[in-house]
Scaffold this motif. Structure first.
Motif, PDB file in Angstrom:
ATOM      1  N   ILE A  66       0.768  -1.225   0.273  1.00 40.70           N
ATOM      2  CA  ILE A  66      -0.026  -0.020  -0.029  1.00 40.70           C
ATOM      3  C   ILE A  66       0.935   1.445  -0.150  1.00 40.70           C
ATOM      4  O   ILE A  66       0.598   2.215  -0.686  1.00 40.70           O
ATOM      5  N   GLN A  75      -7.202  -3.645  -8.021  1.00 40.62           N
ATOM      6  CA  GLN A  75      -6.606  -4.102  -6.551  1.00 40.62           C
ATOM      7  C   GLN A  75      -5.627  -5.478  -6.742  1.00 40.62           C
ATOM      8  O   GLN A  75      -5.315  -5.999  -5.581  1.00 40.62           O
ATOM      9  N   SER A 128      -5.816  -2.137  10.308  1.00 44.81           N
ATOM     10  CA  SER A 128      -6.796  -1.344   9.482  1.00 44.81           C
ATOM     11  C   SER A 128      -7.767  -2.347   8.570  1.00 44.81           C
ATOM     12  O   SER A 128      -7.350  -3.311   8.149  1.00 44.81           O
ATOM     13  N   GLU A 146      -8.500  -1.746   5.409  1.00 43.24           N
ATOM     14  CA  GLU A 146      -7.750  -1.474   4.205  1.00 43.24           C
ATOM     15  C   GLU A 146      -6.717  -2.494   4.113  1.00 43.24           C
ATOM     16  O   GLU A 146      -6.722  -3.279   3.000  1.00 43.24           O
ATOM     17  N   HIS A 168      -6.958  -6.376   1.519  1.00 40.17           N
ATOM     18  CA  HIS A 168      -6.070  -6.832   0.811  1.00 40.17           C
ATOM     19  C   HIS A 168      -5.134  -8.117   1.024  1.00 40.17           C
ATOM     20  O   HIS A 168      -4.226  -8.530   0.249  1.00 40.17           O
TER      21      HIS A 168
END
Length: 230
Positions: free
Chosen positions: A46, A55, A97, A99, A103
């Protein structure tokens, strides 16, 4: 008393880390959070713009940089818990997190990433006396671990636990988003080509859907004593 390797595998948000951390503390072993290692690589991706617009991971770029990713664990003096360090920087809070959570399975499914992390994990376990949790510890990382446990719980219960955890940290998130995230991660984890999530034949199954933390702790300590006094 002989030192052993304890491998705890299972689905995401089953409370494996809490369980493994508590057990390690109780028996004086070193706790290693293998999931945190994959989260650290995800955070690296990231921060270094290694995701494509769809993604997916920019695999060639990550492959070229994978040997520069060094993950270590150090005890945080204020909490007494191990914190994850990426190339010397404490990233414990950042890797938790949503996020990173959304992923991490994609990153962890990459063969060369798993290979690099497994090498680092095996290095950490050379002297035994460790508790490690993850998805493939008892099957791939330490197939000869003396005690293997496979943890499961229903997706709804796991989502509720994760929701409560994130809420407590002040994150505003919907329960439905977490359920979707968990179901998606389960699917990726079980079907990936490299080291898919599965119970090792000699692992003991623990369904902790309706167990309290203290009941789990007691159960684990019993298993540990059985395996070190055998």
């Amino acid at each position: 008393m002989k030192k052993i390797i304890i491998a705890i595998d299972g689905f995401s948000s089953c409370g494996k880390s809490t369980m493994a951390k508590d057990l390690a503390k109780a028996i004086g072993y070193i706790y290693i959070d293998s999931g945190a290692m994959y989260r650290a690589v995800t955070l690296y991706c990231i921060n270094n713009n290694l995701f494509n617009p769809d993604q997916s991971v920019k695999e060639n770029e990550l492959k070229a940089q994978i040997n520069n990713i060094h993950i270590t664990f150090q005890i945080d003096l204020s909490s007494g818990n191990p914190h994850t360090y990426l190339n010397g920087t404490d990233i414990e809070n950042q890797i938790r997190s949503l996020e990173v959570s959304s992923h991490v399975s994609t990153v962890a499914a990459l063969g060369f990433v798993r290979e690099a992390m497994v090498k680092q994990q095996q290095q950490l376990g050379i002297n035994k006396g460790i508790v490690m949790d993850g998805r493939d510890i008892g099957t791939t990382v330490f197939p000869n671990a003396e005690l293997k446990i496979f943890v499961t719980a229903s997706a709804e219960i796991r989502a509720q636990r994760r929701y409560d955890e994130l809420k407590a940290k002040g994150e505003n998130i919907s329960l439905q988003d977490i359920i979707s995230n968990i179901e998606q991660r389960d699917q990726i984890d079980k079907t990936r080509a490299v080291s898919p999530l599965r119970k090792a034949e000699d692992a003991i199954l623990l369904d902790n859907s309706h167990m309290s933390i203290s009941e789990q702790k007691e159960w684990l300590l019993t298993q540990y004593h059985l395996h070190t006094h055998a």
